[in-house]
Scaffold this motif. Structure first.
Motif, PDB file in Angstrom:
ATOM      1  N   UNK A   1       2.850   3.581  -6.759  1.00  0.00           N
ATOM      2  CA  UNK A   1       1.849   3.730  -5.700  1.00  0.00           C
ATOM      3  C   UNK A   1       1.116   2.412  -5.468  1.00  0.00           C
ATOM      4  N   UNK A   2       0.476   2.327  -4.339  1.00  0.00           N
ATOM      5  CA  UNK A   2      -0.304   1.129  -3.993  1.00  0.00           C
ATOM      6  C   UNK A   2       0.503  -0.144  -4.227  1.00  0.00           C
ATOM      7  N   UNK A   3       1.700  -0.155  -3.696  1.00  0.00           N
ATOM      8  CA  UNK A   3       2.592  -1.283  -3.938  1.00  0.00           C
ATOM      9  C   UNK A   3       2.048  -2.568  -3.327  1.00  0.00           C
ATOM     10  N   UNK A   4       2.333  -3.661  -4.010  1.00  0.00           N
ATOM     11  CA  UNK A   4       1.877  -4.992  -3.612  1.00  0.00           C
ATOM     12  C   UNK A   4       3.085  -5.891  -3.414  1.00  0.00           C
TER      13      UNK A   4
ATOM     14  N   UNK B   1      11.469  -4.121  -2.205  1.00  0.00           N
ATOM     15  CA  UNK B   1      10.860  -5.204  -1.454  1.00  0.00           C
ATOM     16  C   UNK B   1       9.587  -4.688  -0.798  1.00  0.00           C
ATOM     17  N   UNK B   2       8.468  -5.354  -1.080  1.00  0.00           N
ATOM     18  CA  UNK B   2       7.179  -4.946  -0.532  1.00  0.00           C
ATOM     19  C   UNK B   2       6.700  -6.045   0.408  1.00  0.00           C
TER      20      UNK B   2
ATOM     21  N   UNK C   1       0.791  -1.216   0.000  1.00  0.00           N
ATOM     22  CA  UNK C   1       0.000   0.000   0.000  1.00  0.00           C
ATOM     23  C   UNK C   1       0.827   1.271   0.000  1.00  0.00           C
ATOM     24  N   UNK C   2       2.098   1.146   0.296  1.00  0.00           N
ATOM     25  CA  UNK C   2       2.982   2.312   0.329  1.00  0.00           C
ATOM     26  C   UNK C   2       3.363   2.748  -1.083  1.00  0.00           C
ATOM     27  N   UNK C   3       4.060   3.884  -1.133  1.00  0.00           N
ATOM     28  CA  UNK C   3       4.550   4.432  -2.399  1.00  0.00           C
ATOM     29  C   UNK C   3       6.074   4.531  -2.361  1.00  0.00           C
TER      30      UNK C   3
END
Length: 124
Positions: free
Chosen positions: A83-86, A121-122, A14-16
């Motif tokens: 954005x909205x990283x998964x 890395x997410x 969810x981060x950017x």
């Protein structure tokens, strides 16, 4: 031409994050810029591309609407705003460029220049 990618890191879902690609030798006025990524055990895949004018862009379906490719007005630095990283976005990200073309290639073998990768890395 040399490309230097930076900006990777560890983020939560969810981060950017914004990746940068600094060009030397030529600017993106004469280069088509692209971003690719490679996850462990997988082939390198297309992420996004931008033509020399910045008018035309192309995105992989998996990132469309979440990622944006851009460059500074001086065309010496390119960006990939994510954005909205998964978690499935986790990979080493590479910036690449091709000279003397207007076509937005998605095949990594068609790129002339590559920067060293930057790891994204997410975590879930």
């Amino acid at each position: 031409v040399q490309l230097q990618a930076s900006g990777g890191g560890l983020v939560q879902a969810g981060d950017s994050l914004r990746l940068s690609c600094a060009a030397s030798g030529r600017t993106f006025r004469s280069l088509v810029m692209a971003w690719f990524r490679q996850a462990p055990g997988q082939e390198r895949e297309f992420v996004a591309a931008r033509d020399r004018s910045g008018i035309r862009t192309a995105y992989a379906e998996s990132v469309k609407g979440r990622f944006t490719i851009s460059a500074t007005s001086a065309r010496d630095t390119g960006y990939l705003e994510m954005n909205s990283l998964r978690p499935e976005d986790t990979a080493v990200y590479y910036c690449a460029a091709r000279l003397r073309t207007e076509y937005l290639y998605r095949d990594p073998s068609m790129m002339d220049y590559w920067g060293k990768g930057t790891l994204v890395t997410v975590s879930s």
